[in-house]
Design a protein around this motif. Structure first.
Motif, PDB file in Angstrom:
ATOM      1  N   UNK A  13       6.983 -52.132   0.680  1.00 22.99           N
ATOM      2  CA  UNK A  13       6.286 -53.414   0.515  1.00 22.99           C
ATOM      3  C   UNK A  13       5.314 -53.717   1.652  1.00 22.99           C
ATOM      4  N   UNK A  16       1.104 -59.984  -0.313  1.00 17.74           N
ATOM      5  CA  UNK A  16       2.510 -59.969   0.093  1.00 17.74           C
ATOM      6  C   UNK A  16       3.419 -60.531  -0.999  1.00 17.74           C
ATOM      7  N   UNK A  17       4.645 -60.005  -1.005  1.00 20.40           N
ATOM      8  CA  UNK A  17       5.621 -60.412  -2.007  1.00 20.40           C
ATOM      9  C   UNK A  17       6.436 -61.561  -1.423  1.00 20.40           C
ATOM     10  N   UNK A  51       8.445 -65.590  -2.301  1.00 19.40           N
ATOM     11  CA  UNK A  51       9.074 -66.406  -3.340  1.00 19.40           C
ATOM     12  C   UNK A  51       9.576 -67.700  -2.714  1.00 19.40           C
ATOM     13  N   UNK A  91      19.777 -62.684   0.391  1.00 22.52           N
ATOM     14  CA  UNK A  91      19.621 -61.543  -0.508  1.00 22.52           C
ATOM     15  C   UNK A  91      18.144 -61.214  -0.716  1.00 22.52           C
ATOM     16  N   UNK A  92      17.322 -62.257  -0.882  1.00 23.98           N
ATOM     17  CA  UNK A  92      15.883 -62.046  -1.050  1.00 23.98           C
ATOM     18  C   UNK A  92      15.291 -61.347   0.175  1.00 23.98           C
ATOM     19  N   UNK A 110      16.840 -59.537   2.322  1.00 20.88           N
ATOM     20  CA  UNK A 110      17.366 -58.176   2.340  1.00 20.88           C
ATOM     21  C   UNK A 110      16.594 -57.291   1.354  1.00 20.88           C
ATOM     22  N   UNK A 111      16.165 -57.888   0.256  1.00 19.11           N
ATOM     23  CA  UNK A 111      15.392 -57.146  -0.750  1.00 19.11           C
ATOM     24  C   UNK A 111      13.956 -56.899  -0.287  1.00 19.11           C
ATOM     25  N   UNK A 153      11.684 -59.377   0.433  1.00 17.50           N
ATOM     26  CA  UNK A 153      10.802 -60.470   0.041  1.00 17.50           C
ATOM     27  C   UNK A 153      10.694 -61.487   1.198  1.00 17.50           C
TER      28      UNK A 153
END
Lengths: 213, 213
Positions: free
Chosen positions: B34, B67-68, B70, B103-104, B106-107, B109
């Motif tokens: 990413x 960029x990703x 949220x 979690x995000x 860690x993913x 994001x």
């Protein structure tokens, strides 16, 4: 101050002051950025049926193709959530998992959830939560006998000895899906390789347009 | 069957059979894919202080740079979680938000959480949940008086009239951060533009290496 978001007023249960923020960057824009369609891949099956193994290999295959994916399972979900949750609380993890998976899919991520999720109504509730075609149910069609022989975490032994109560397949039912998107089966009575199982899912994703914007 | 994952056995509270699945694709590999470092941007402040507006504009600016990112907020988190949650249950949303944001991040994001989150100990608990330097606390330093004058959702009026109980700033305390990463202040007594506020955060991310692998 200029307000950049559209507020859509909704009524949720008793609360009328909850608003859904329609952010100025939407799902379609994220889809175009990531060149993929966010979705929830929900893997269901007995303990020991290979759910986590499939999830892990699928994640690797997607990553190697440049896709943004993430694995949620009962185990990593419980970490940090509530340290006192017992194994019996798998259903609570499942409850949280639904919401988290929905948010990940909305964020454009291909989110794989791997949980026993034994009840049809609970899986259907999850399907109902995400928009059409964003929910892909994968059934690990492995007989209980085979899973119990494998018993990778030694849990069936504990359940048979009465040391774990309400264990799916032993003293709690499992309701197989009636009409799911993907069924993973044994081959000649044996587990397929993780690679073969993951490829079956990747092929589905490819043929159904998830791996492009 | 070849097991692709490393199982790290841990003891979590009373449960000793919870394992953390160290997936074969790790945080660093996602970071490289990413070209960014996943993190939690936690925006705290009074209702009406501009948290959602900043979150939305920040999300747009990051997206436009490829960029990703949220946005999580109390509102979209509660959707689907529990339809009976009242506005008072902001603290429950905050509890869930911590785990989801972790979690995000860690993913991979860049996850912006925008919640009043009035208590220092709760924000610190969130900081403790994610690895070092993945937590960026942003304080909307806007006096209550200014927020109440703005009152975009009409909630202060309801709280003053006693129709909402336990409302932060009215009959419940707000504990400002002592030492947070970013402080957003008024300029000449007025709100900055969303663009200016978002740029302040983006500059921080850039200078601290979050926007590269």
């Amino acid at each position: 101050m200029q307000v950049m978001e559209n507020l859509v007023r909704t009524t949720v249960g008793m609360s009328t002051n909850i608003v859904w923020h329609e952010c100025s960057i939407g799902k379609l824009e994220r889809q175009n950025l990531l060149m993929q369609k966010g979705c929830v891949i929900w893997i269901t099956g007995f303990s020991g049926s290979g759910k986590s193994t499939l999830a892990s290999m699928l994640n690797r295959q997607l990553h190697c193709r440049g896709h943004v994916s993430y694995v949620l399972d009962g185990d990593n979900l419980r970490h940090g959530l509530n340290k006192d949750l017992s194994f019996k609380a798998e259903d609570r993890a499942e409850n949280i998992c639904r919401v988290v998976a929905k948010l990940f899919a909305d964020a454009g991520v291909i989110c794989t959830a791997s949980l026993i999720s034994p009840y049809r109504r609970d899986r259907d509730a999850c399907r109902a939560l995400v928009p059409d075609s964003m929910f892909i149910e994968v059934f690990m069609d492995v007989p209980l006998k085979v899973c119990e022989e494998r018993d990778p975490k030694g849990l069936y032994k504990l359940a048979r000895a009465g040391k774990i109560k309400g264990f799916t397949g032993i003293d709690d039912p499992y309701e197989p899906p009636m009409d799911c998107e993907i069924v993973i089966q044994l081959k000649d009575g044996k587990y397929q390789t993780p690679k073969a199982m993951a490829e079956q899912v990747v092929t589905y994703l490819e043929e159904n347009g998830y791996l492009k914007a």
